[in-house]
Write a protein that holds these residues in place. Sequence first.
Motif, PDB file in Angstrom:
ATOM      1  N   ARG A   1       4.052  -2.363   7.129  1.00 15.40           N
ATOM      2  CA  ARG A   1       3.623  -2.275   5.733  1.00 15.40           C
ATOM      3  C   ARG A   1       2.117  -2.505   5.656  1.00 15.40           C
ATOM      4  O   ARG A   1       1.543  -3.157   6.528  1.00 15.40           O
ATOM      5  CB  ARG A   1       4.307  -3.340   4.861  1.00 15.40           C
ATOM      6  CG  ARG A   1       5.773  -3.086   4.588  1.00 15.40           C
ATOM      7  CD  ARG A   1       5.998  -1.869   3.702  1.00 15.40           C
ATOM      8  NE  ARG A   1       7.383  -1.709   3.338  1.00 15.40           N
ATOM      9  CZ  ARG A   1       8.343  -1.221   4.128  1.00 15.40           C
ATOM     10  NH1 ARG A   1       8.060  -0.841   5.355  1.00 15.40           N
ATOM     11  NH2 ARG A   1       9.582  -1.107   3.692  1.00 15.40           N
TER      12      ARG A   1
ATOM     13  N   THR B   1      10.000   4.530  -5.831  1.00 13.50           N
ATOM     14  CA  THR B   1       9.086   3.564  -5.209  1.00 13.50           C
ATOM     15  C   THR B   1       9.115   2.237  -5.970  1.00 13.50           C
ATOM     16  O   THR B   1       9.082   2.221  -7.203  1.00 13.50           O
ATOM     17  CB  THR B   1       7.641   4.118  -5.220  1.00 13.50           C
ATOM     18  OG1 THR B   1       7.620   5.323  -4.467  1.00 13.50           O
ATOM     19  CG2 THR B   1       6.644   3.118  -4.628  1.00 13.50           C
TER      20      THR B   1
ATOM     21  N   TRP C   1       6.760  -1.120  -6.016  1.00 16.43           N
ATOM     22  CA  TRP C   1       5.511  -1.691  -5.501  1.00 16.43           C
ATOM     23  C   TRP C   1       5.177  -2.910  -6.334  1.00 16.43           C
ATOM     24  O   TRP C   1       5.814  -3.168  -7.372  1.00 16.43           O
ATOM     25  CB  TRP C   1       4.384  -0.651  -5.494  1.00 16.43           C
ATOM     26  CG  TRP C   1       4.001  -0.088  -6.839  1.00 16.43           C
ATOM     27  CD1 TRP C   1       4.747   0.759  -7.611  1.00 16.43           C
ATOM     28  CD2 TRP C   1       2.785  -0.337  -7.558  1.00 16.43           C
ATOM     29  NE1 TRP C   1       4.074   1.058  -8.767  1.00 16.43           N
ATOM     30  CE2 TRP C   1       2.857   0.409  -8.754  1.00 16.43           C
ATOM     31  CE3 TRP C   1       1.641  -1.090  -7.305  1.00 16.43           C
ATOM     32  CZ2 TRP C   1       1.837   0.394  -9.705  1.00 16.43           C
ATOM     33  CZ3 TRP C   1       0.619  -1.092  -8.240  1.00 16.43           C
ATOM     34  CH2 TRP C   1       0.722  -0.358  -9.425  1.00 16.43           C
ATOM     35  N   TYR C   2       4.197  -3.666  -5.852  1.00 16.19           N
ATOM     36  CA  TYR C   2       3.958  -4.971  -6.489  1.00 16.19           C
ATOM     37  C   TYR C   2       2.476  -5.306  -6.429  1.00 16.19           C
ATOM     38  O   TYR C   2       1.708  -4.663  -5.689  1.00 16.19           O
ATOM     39  CB  TYR C   2       4.768  -6.069  -5.770  1.00 16.19           C
ATOM     40  CG  TYR C   2       4.441  -6.127  -4.302  1.00 16.19           C
ATOM     41  CD1 TYR C   2       5.155  -5.348  -3.388  1.00 16.19           C
ATOM     42  CD2 TYR C   2       3.390  -6.905  -3.826  1.00 16.19           C
ATOM     43  CE1 TYR C   2       4.826  -5.362  -2.047  1.00 16.19           C
ATOM     44  CE2 TYR C   2       3.055  -6.923  -2.489  1.00 16.19           C
ATOM     45  CZ  TYR C   2       3.776  -6.143  -1.595  1.00 16.19           C
ATOM     46  OH  TYR C   2       3.439  -6.149  -0.266  1.00 16.19           O
TER      47      TYR C   2
ATOM     48  N   VAL D   1       3.285  -1.817  -1.194  1.00 20.32           N
ATOM     49  CA  VAL D   1       4.524  -1.055  -1.436  1.00 20.32           C
ATOM     50  C   VAL D   1       5.671  -1.820  -0.798  1.00 20.32           C
ATOM     51  O   VAL D   1       5.603  -2.165   0.373  1.00 20.32           O
ATOM     52  CB  VAL D   1       4.455   0.337  -0.785  1.00 20.32           C
ATOM     53  CG1 VAL D   1       5.757   1.095  -0.996  1.00 20.32           C
ATOM     54  CG2 VAL D   1       3.291   1.132  -1.325  1.00 20.32           C
ATOM     55  N   HIS D   2       6.734  -2.061  -1.550  1.00 22.02           N
ATOM     56  CA  HIS D   2       7.912  -2.688  -0.956  1.00 22.02           C
ATOM     57  C   HIS D   2       8.849  -1.611  -0.407  1.00 22.02           C
ATOM     58  O   HIS D   2       9.205  -1.619   0.759  1.00 22.02           O
ATOM     59  CB  HIS D   2       8.621  -3.569  -1.982  1.00 22.02           C
ATOM     60  CG  HIS D   2       9.873  -4.197  -1.432  1.00 22.02           C
ATOM     61  ND1 HIS D   2       9.845  -5.088  -0.378  1.00 22.02           N
ATOM     62  CD2 HIS D   2      11.183  -4.020  -1.750  1.00 22.02           C
ATOM     63  CE1 HIS D   2      11.078  -5.453  -0.081  1.00 22.02           C
ATOM     64  NE2 HIS D   2      11.908  -4.814  -0.894  1.00 22.02           N
TER      65      HIS D   2
ATOM     66  N   ASP E   1       9.210   2.606  -0.402  1.00 22.97           N
ATOM     67  CA  ASP E   1       8.493   3.818  -0.783  1.00 22.97           C
ATOM     68  C   ASP E   1       9.462   4.967  -1.023  1.00 22.97           C
ATOM     69  O   ASP E   1      10.253   5.319  -0.142  1.00 22.97           O
ATOM     70  CB  ASP E   1       7.477   4.188   0.312  1.00 22.97           C
ATOM     71  CG  ASP E   1       6.272   4.906  -0.265  1.00 22.97           C
ATOM     72  OD1 ASP E   1       6.431   5.549  -1.324  1.00 22.97           O
ATOM     73  OD2 ASP E   1       5.182   4.814   0.316  1.00 22.97           O
TER      74      ASP E   1
ATOM     75  N   LEU F   1      -2.037   4.019  -1.386  1.00 23.56           N
ATOM     76  CA  LEU F   1      -2.118   2.838  -2.249  1.00 23.56           C
ATOM     77  C   LEU F   1      -3.035   3.101  -3.443  1.00 23.56           C
ATOM     78  O   LEU F   1      -2.791   2.600  -4.547  1.00 23.56           O
ATOM     79  CB  LEU F   1      -2.575   1.634  -1.419  1.00 23.56           C
ATOM     80  CG  LEU F   1      -1.428   1.155  -0.511  1.00 23.56           C
ATOM     81  CD1 LEU F   1      -1.947   0.488   0.751  1.00 23.56           C
ATOM     82  CD2 LEU F   1      -0.494   0.208  -1.260  1.00 23.56           C
TER      83      LEU F   1
ATOM     84  N   LEU G   1      -1.132   4.577  -6.283  1.00 23.80           N
ATOM     85  CA  LEU G   1      -0.414   3.568  -7.078  1.00 23.80           C
ATOM     86  C   LEU G   1      -1.388   2.767  -7.947  1.00 23.80           C
ATOM     87  O   LEU G   1      -1.074   2.428  -9.088  1.00 23.80           O
ATOM     88  CB  LEU G   1       0.379   2.638  -6.160  1.00 23.80           C
ATOM     89  CG  LEU G   1       1.547   3.316  -5.445  1.00 23.80           C
ATOM     90  CD1 LEU G   1       2.112   2.409  -4.369  1.00 23.80           C
ATOM     91  CD2 LEU G   1       2.637   3.721  -6.439  1.00 23.80           C
TER      92      LEU G   1
END
Length: 412
Positions: free
Chosen positions: A248, A277, A279-280, A295-296, A298, A328, A331
């Motif tokens: 990751r 997806t 993501w955090y 991204v946790h 995808d 990234l 996002l």
Amino acid sequence: MTATAEYTVDTVVVGLGAMGAQTLWRLAQRGVDVLGIDAFDPGHAHGSSHGESRIIRTAYLEGTAYVPLAQAAWKGWDELGRESETQVARRCGSVMIGPPDSRVVSGAAESARQHELAHRRYTPAQLSAEFPGHVVVKNEEGLYEGDGGVVFPETAIRAAVRLAQYNGARVWTGTRVRGIIPDASQPRVWVTDREGSAAGTGDRAPTDGAAREQTIRARCVVVTAGAWLPQLLPDLARRLGGLGVERRVLAWFPVTEPDWHDPEHTPVFVRAESDGTAWYGFPSLDGGRTVKIGVHADGASGPGVQRGERVDPDIGPRPADAADAQRLARLAERLRGIDPTPSRLTTCMYTMTQDQHFLIGPHPRVPGLLLGGGFSGHGYKFASAVGRALADLAQQGTTTVPIHPFRPDRLG
Ligand SMILES: Cc1cc2nc3c(=O)[nH]c(=O)nc-3n(C[C@H](O)[C@H](O)[C@H](O)COP(=O)(O)OP(=O)(O)OC[C@H]3O[C@@H](n4cnc5c(N)ncnc54)[C@H](O)[C@@H]3O)c2cc1C
């Protein structure tokens, strides 16, 4: 020729990362004769516990069984902070954003409902007004809870190891465990100090003259080796259906509107996209200079997608590249008040179980062997509770920490 020295302790903790450091501290706090071993210097950047911040959430989207564990973990973080006089965690709330039927929102809502957790639901307009750092579209909703926050991973590991040493634990750093030798009466740990990092906060393994290897006999061995668990216990990994170590990438973006990312009134977040997806990200934790996202899971396709890329932990993940930065940055366009070109990237490893739930408890076959592993990319927040549970199991064979759903023997 290599000589082998013998060493006896009550309990050995193999791996002093997120889980092992907390276990070591709890055992030392209770006066147990405990030895902690790590291949590197605890708080290092070679495993799964670096990158300055990890999200804490209580209204847990991955399942309602995690809620009591998260509540126990908050108590543990507060205690570690008090005892070490160090800020290891911070409450700033958390918000889940996505379509109402996404797992991110609906899973968190179910946990909040079942456990009667205080929370607020937001419409898209309310989300935009309350959290101006987020771009919100009309099918998205939000679930906010005050019991979200951040734990500082390297700081928490170092604080726990320091306290453990203060309470009498022995710590060998720069020392690699080569194998666990099962034994019905007393498992043994085979150690060599030939590889690993330079000495750090602990001692090197004692070499007893010419001996460069040790066999340690212990009543109990706790294996908290993170991404190295599958190579340390390959039979177990196979029996559990496989443990996958995955790459990751984390990215930091410069902040242009510090007020919109101020942790005083901006929560950590998890967002679900329409392509699946999850993501955090975090508020700015460095005084308004940058925010970090990752991204946790995808669901996208194309360059830089973070899905299933296997890693040999001894080699480490492939370094972050332009494709990662682009993925990234795409996002990051869902955030406002930042420059969507990352100023920094780093890589890290997830250790995935088949069902993406944890492995905490006795080895299904080997007496005296306890496991804390397979944290599947969402384990750090629970480390303070996992450490207490493993210390309880090592000391008395049972625990009141609610880890039952995560017993390794549920798999395979
Ligand atoms: C990018 C990223 C983001 C994440 N975000 C979150 C988040 O926001 N919230 C959250 O809760 N979780 C998050 N996680 C997951 C969480 O960080 C991990 O679940 C957790 O750190 C795993 O801890 P661990 O103790 O199993 O592994 P580690 O912390 O890696 O510890 C394993 C230790 O064992 C040592 N070791 C291994 N083999 C040996 C050996 N043979 N001999 C001696 N020592 C050995 C290693 O050196 C290491 O120190 C994230 C993970 C990543 C990678």
